[in-house]
Scaffold this active site. Sequence first.
Site, mmCIF file in Angstrom:
data_model
loop_
_atom_site.group_PDB
_atom_site.id
_atom_site.type_symbol
_atom_site.label_atom_id
_atom_site.label_comp_id
_atom_site.label_asym_id
_atom_site.label_seq_id
_atom_site.Cartn_x
_atom_site.Cartn_y
_atom_site.Cartn_z
ATOM 1 N N GLU A 11 34.719 -11.063 7.683
ATOM 2 C CA GLU A 11 35.458 -10.499 6.555
ATOM 3 C C GLU A 11 36.582 -9.570 6.983
ATOM 4 O O GLU A 11 37.645 -9.544 6.381
ATOM 5 C CB GLU A 11 34.506 -9.714 5.642
ATOM 6 C CG GLU A 11 33.494 -10.567 4.912
ATOM 7 C CD GLU A 11 32.574 -9.713 4.064
ATOM 8 O OE1 GLU A 11 33.049 -8.753 3.452
ATOM 9 O OE2 GLU A 11 31.368 -10.006 4.021
ATOM 10 N N ASP A 97 29.223 -10.742 5.699
ATOM 11 C CA ASP A 97 28.070 -9.843 5.529
ATOM 12 C C ASP A 97 26.903 -10.563 4.857
ATOM 13 O O ASP A 97 27.093 -11.460 4.023
ATOM 14 C CB ASP A 97 28.464 -8.634 4.674
ATOM 15 C CG ASP A 97 29.460 -7.731 5.386
ATOM 16 O OD1 ASP A 97 29.553 -7.819 6.618
ATOM 17 O OD2 ASP A 97 30.151 -6.966 4.695
ATOM 18 N N ASP A 99 24.922 -10.122 2.363
ATOM 19 C CA ASP A 99 24.564 -9.673 1.027
ATOM 20 C C ASP A 99 25.179 -10.660 0.052
ATOM 21 O O ASP A 99 25.753 -11.677 0.447
ATOM 22 C CB ASP A 99 25.034 -8.228 0.772
ATOM 23 C CG ASP A 99 26.535 -8.050 0.970
ATOM 24 O OD1 ASP A 99 27.257 -9.058 1.076
ATOM 25 O OD2 ASP A 99 26.989 -6.895 1.014
ATOM 26 N N GLU A 101 27.809 -10.534 -1.921
ATOM 27 C CA GLU A 101 29.257 -10.704 -1.805
ATOM 28 C C GLU A 101 29.605 -11.477 -0.543
ATOM 29 O O GLU A 101 30.457 -12.365 -0.561
ATOM 30 C CB GLU A 101 29.949 -9.332 -1.799
ATOM 31 C CG GLU A 101 29.877 -8.575 -3.110
ATOM 32 C CD GLU A 101 30.595 -9.292 -4.247
ATOM 33 O OE1 GLU A 101 31.636 -9.942 -3.997
ATOM 34 O OE2 GLU A 101 30.098 -9.227 -5.382
ATOM 35 N N TYR A 327 24.585 -1.952 9.338
ATOM 36 C CA TYR A 327 25.214 -2.279 8.063
ATOM 37 C C TYR A 327 24.953 -1.191 7.026
ATOM 38 O O TYR A 327 23.830 -0.694 6.897
ATOM 39 C CB TYR A 327 24.685 -3.622 7.556
ATOM 40 C CG TYR A 327 25.473 -4.176 6.382
ATOM 41 C CD1 TYR A 327 26.840 -4.377 6.490
ATOM 42 C CD2 TYR A 327 24.835 -4.493 5.193
ATOM 43 C CE1 TYR A 327 27.560 -4.892 5.424
ATOM 44 C CE2 TYR A 327 25.546 -5.004 4.129
ATOM 45 C CZ TYR A 327 26.902 -5.202 4.247
ATOM 46 O OH TYR A 327 27.618 -5.696 3.194
ATOM 47 N N ARG A 329 25.330 -1.106 3.631
ATOM 48 C CA ARG A 329 24.926 -1.397 2.248
ATOM 49 C C ARG A 329 23.489 -1.905 2.260
ATOM 50 O O ARG A 329 23.234 -3.080 2.525
ATOM 51 C CB ARG A 329 25.861 -2.423 1.607
ATOM 52 C CG ARG A 329 27.263 -1.889 1.391
ATOM 53 C CD ARG A 329 28.125 -2.840 0.579
ATOM 54 N NE ARG A 329 29.452 -2.290 0.341
ATOM 55 C CZ ARG A 329 30.505 -2.497 1.113
ATOM 56 N NH1 ARG A 329 30.380 -3.255 2.190
ATOM 57 N NH2 ARG A 329 31.669 -1.954 0.833
ATOM 58 N N HIS A 374 17.963 -5.845 4.880
ATOM 59 C CA HIS A 374 18.536 -5.001 5.914
ATOM 60 C C HIS A 374 17.575 -3.888 6.279
ATOM 61 O O HIS A 374 16.673 -3.553 5.525
ATOM 62 C CB HIS A 374 19.842 -4.362 5.420
ATOM 63 C CG HIS A 374 20.880 -5.351 5.036
ATOM 64 N ND1 HIS A 374 21.786 -5.127 4.043
ATOM 65 C CD2 HIS A 374 21.150 -6.592 5.511
ATOM 66 C CE1 HIS A 374 22.585 -6.161 3.924
ATOM 67 N NE2 HIS A 374 22.213 -7.065 4.805
#
Length: 986
Positions: A11, A97, A99, A101, A327, A329, A374
């Site tokens: 990203e 990532d 997640d 998104e 990470y 988040r 995570h």
Amino acid sequence: MPGTKKLVIVESPTKMKSIAAYLGDGYEVLSSVGHIRDLVEPKNLPPELKKGSLGKFSVDVENGFEPYYVVSDAKKKTVADLKRAMKNADELLLATDEDREGEAIAWHLLQVLQPKVPVKRMVFHEITKDAILEAVDNTRELDTALVDAQETRRILDRLYGYEISPVLWRKVGPGLSAGRVQSAATRLVVERERERLAFVSASYWDLLARLAASAASTEQGFDAKLVRLNGERIATGSDFDDSGKLKPTVKAATLDEASALALVDALKDPAVDLTVTKVASKPYRRSPAAPFTTSTLQQEAARKLRFTARQTMSVAQSLYENGYITYMRTDSPSLSQQAITAARTQAAALYGPETVPDKPRLYKGKSKSAQEAHEAIRPSGDTFRTPASLASTLRGSDFKLYELIWKRTVASQMADATGSTASVTISAGPTGSSAHPAASGAVAEFAASGTVITFRGFMLAYEESVDEERNASTDPTESKLPPLAEGQVLALIEVEAKGHETTPAARYTEASLVKKLEELGIGRPSTYASIISTITERGYVTPRGQSLIPNWIAFSVVRLLEDYFGDLVEYDFTAEMEDDLDRIAGGTADRVDWLTSFYFGSDKHRGLRQVIDNLGEIDAKSINSLPISDDITLRIGKYGPYLEVIDPDAGPDAPPRRVNIPPELAPDELTPTRARELMDAPVITDRVIGVNPENGKTIVAKDGRFGPYVTELEPEPEAPAAPPVETPTETVDASTGEVTAAKPKKKAPARKKVAAVKPRTASLFKSMDIANVDLETALRLLDLPRVVGIDPESGAEITAQNGRFGAYLKKGVDTRSLPGGEDQIFEIDLAGALELYAQPKYGERRASSALKEFETPDPDSGKAIKIKDGRFGAYVTDGTTNATIPKSETVEDVDFDRAVQLLADKRAKGPAVKKTAAKKAPAKKPAARKAPAKKAAARKPTPSGATTTVRKAAVRTPAQKAATAAKAAATRAATAAAKAAATPKS
């Protein structure tokens, strides 16, 4: 034909550089720079799609809620670069990532690139060489359930916003927006302010005594607080409700001022003994806090570092992308075995083996539905880098946040802090005398406690902060107590009566709002920062210090949502939405079924579509009104809030009186008393100060849009005398007797209008009061700018004047701020002005003094290094090379070594490549012109601001048309004849 390299797409460009270095030559690493496509704006849909069910939302709600995605213009070049790279790849690794998104970004890349080579999903939680190489060896398939959850959330937000926001525009104000999470967050802030508005303070008193074990040991005194009187507990702040009364379940006595002071006098009587009646001790133990999740990191960074949620996430993102932390988040506080080992090893090395417990600490999140697997936010790697080892690498905010994360992680694996807490009860009573109130049987009991920590454990590394609690007892007795025994008589050093007022619930801070949202299950780790940013940018809340204060417009928005969209702003309903999205992400719920239920309705609740279709009539005036008292109403108008009161004696048709609300006044400060003061304040009207003796003009003080000012009124122009009306004379013809009127004389040419003289005006200084400005001061203001003198070198005139940014001198185009402020405008002389001009300008002075200048020259260029303030922020320069200071660092953080490093890094990059405009293709030759069409009659220019009206041609009769045709034919015949006559015959 497949290429020879593996293409890895991440990203972030920052990640791209780090990962490329770890993977080596067999890989090409590129960045998508976030999402490459999104829902198109409905107005940008193809014309043929705007008419169907897709046209309103860019989501086909009638056919499975299919979205219409487009690649944004900003990402077309990125997509082209990725497609070009695909031609040389033999395998595609999607490394976004892990997640929702990130999974959705990977899916969109797959849809747009349409690779013909094997595709793998690569995931990792930290950017270290070991983690990246392990991720390459352990790829997985794309998780379409996560993609469905992200798409559902995106569509849900589009439906919610596009249906409800227009209602807000029509009934409250333009530019507003509604969102399922931002609306709930705004409601929380508004409800807290409503509590503060309705709050009634209560008064109570208590006593604080300073005691000692004996009269000879007063230096080792301790504090004790009154807790009982005659066996009845004394009320504290937490015993009162918001109406200022004791809570129904509370049994306590309230001490007023008179009783408290009388008790102080009684206790000072030598006949009163203070005796220890009880001594108790119990073990003290405190455990460390769990490692950071996204929300706890935001909360603690706000408390300890004063970071906003957005700043915290921005800095954490940078630390993660550069390989310093895992990470950022996550809603899981658990640590991997690798991290536990690293933390325990480091704690033992730094603080001693005794600070590490025998067994590792295991943490489990409170959330039942953590959306990603995570681990907690921690330093990366299997050996943590200490903050001291990174002092020369990390700067400013980056260093502060890394240090916070490191401390919390290491402390989480350390032993409990232990000690003991001693508590003592002291009774004050008479010893035989009856000359004071205490002798009649009144017995006062005091309590004191003290904690002694014998083993600090985790506290050697880190202590967690807490939010301020409402009406919390700031008990100063938490200290070490001297050895005491039951029956021991103590010495009274001092006793004081203290009055208190209960306080309303504290406003939300960013930290406490994040905590509340997490408790309610609203939002997810990745959304907290954007929620707070959104409600701030939309003007719903304004930060004041650490507090979030709702603006009045937020009251209207929340009231409309509560009255007409009640289900959608219920906290439980909003939290259930998050749980439903988690179920979709887990593959146990279907996105189409859920969206159908949400939008069209189900047995459980009305759908959004039904709510919109059955809104009924919304009274905008009622929504935007809030009664303050019986006769004063607050209204939220187009230009802001104001107070309105109707005078019953003025008649039914009289307009209400209105007063604007000061912008700095917080909603909870607008009490009925304050509203009355604003309504009763004298209205500032034009005040005649006097007459200018030089020209006879009246000078008036006024309060204008940009503040108070004085002006010189021009006299009303005298009306010109009307010209005499001439009566036409009659003439009689003597022969015929016919009477004729004589021709009137020609009118004199109209006088040209003379432009109105603009009156002189001058703003008042900030230190001046419009009500007290006298004639002398007004004349001095009107005479500005003041001529100070003539510069002997240039011959230019130097003037002193007042400007937008304060008092200053002006010499041609050269200006200097007056350090003495506005008063110096009238005081500075030519010598003082010349002295000021002899000094360098403010901006130049600040470059060397206000910022920084290093004595040692740059080792590369040999030039002096300075830190200056530029258009885009502070930067380091040696006069040739300029290097911007990163946003995460402050000027104070940049020392000489760091400045040299920044300049060296900038030189290594080389000069920026200037973009040259692409040459335009040569213009094509114009085509052969056709015969010119008849020109339409030129339109007269339309005055500015006027509306041009296009008129239709007048309808003509057949006879008129025939006459026009005949006239045209005759003209053509005459022209032909003339040409024939002029042409020579052969």
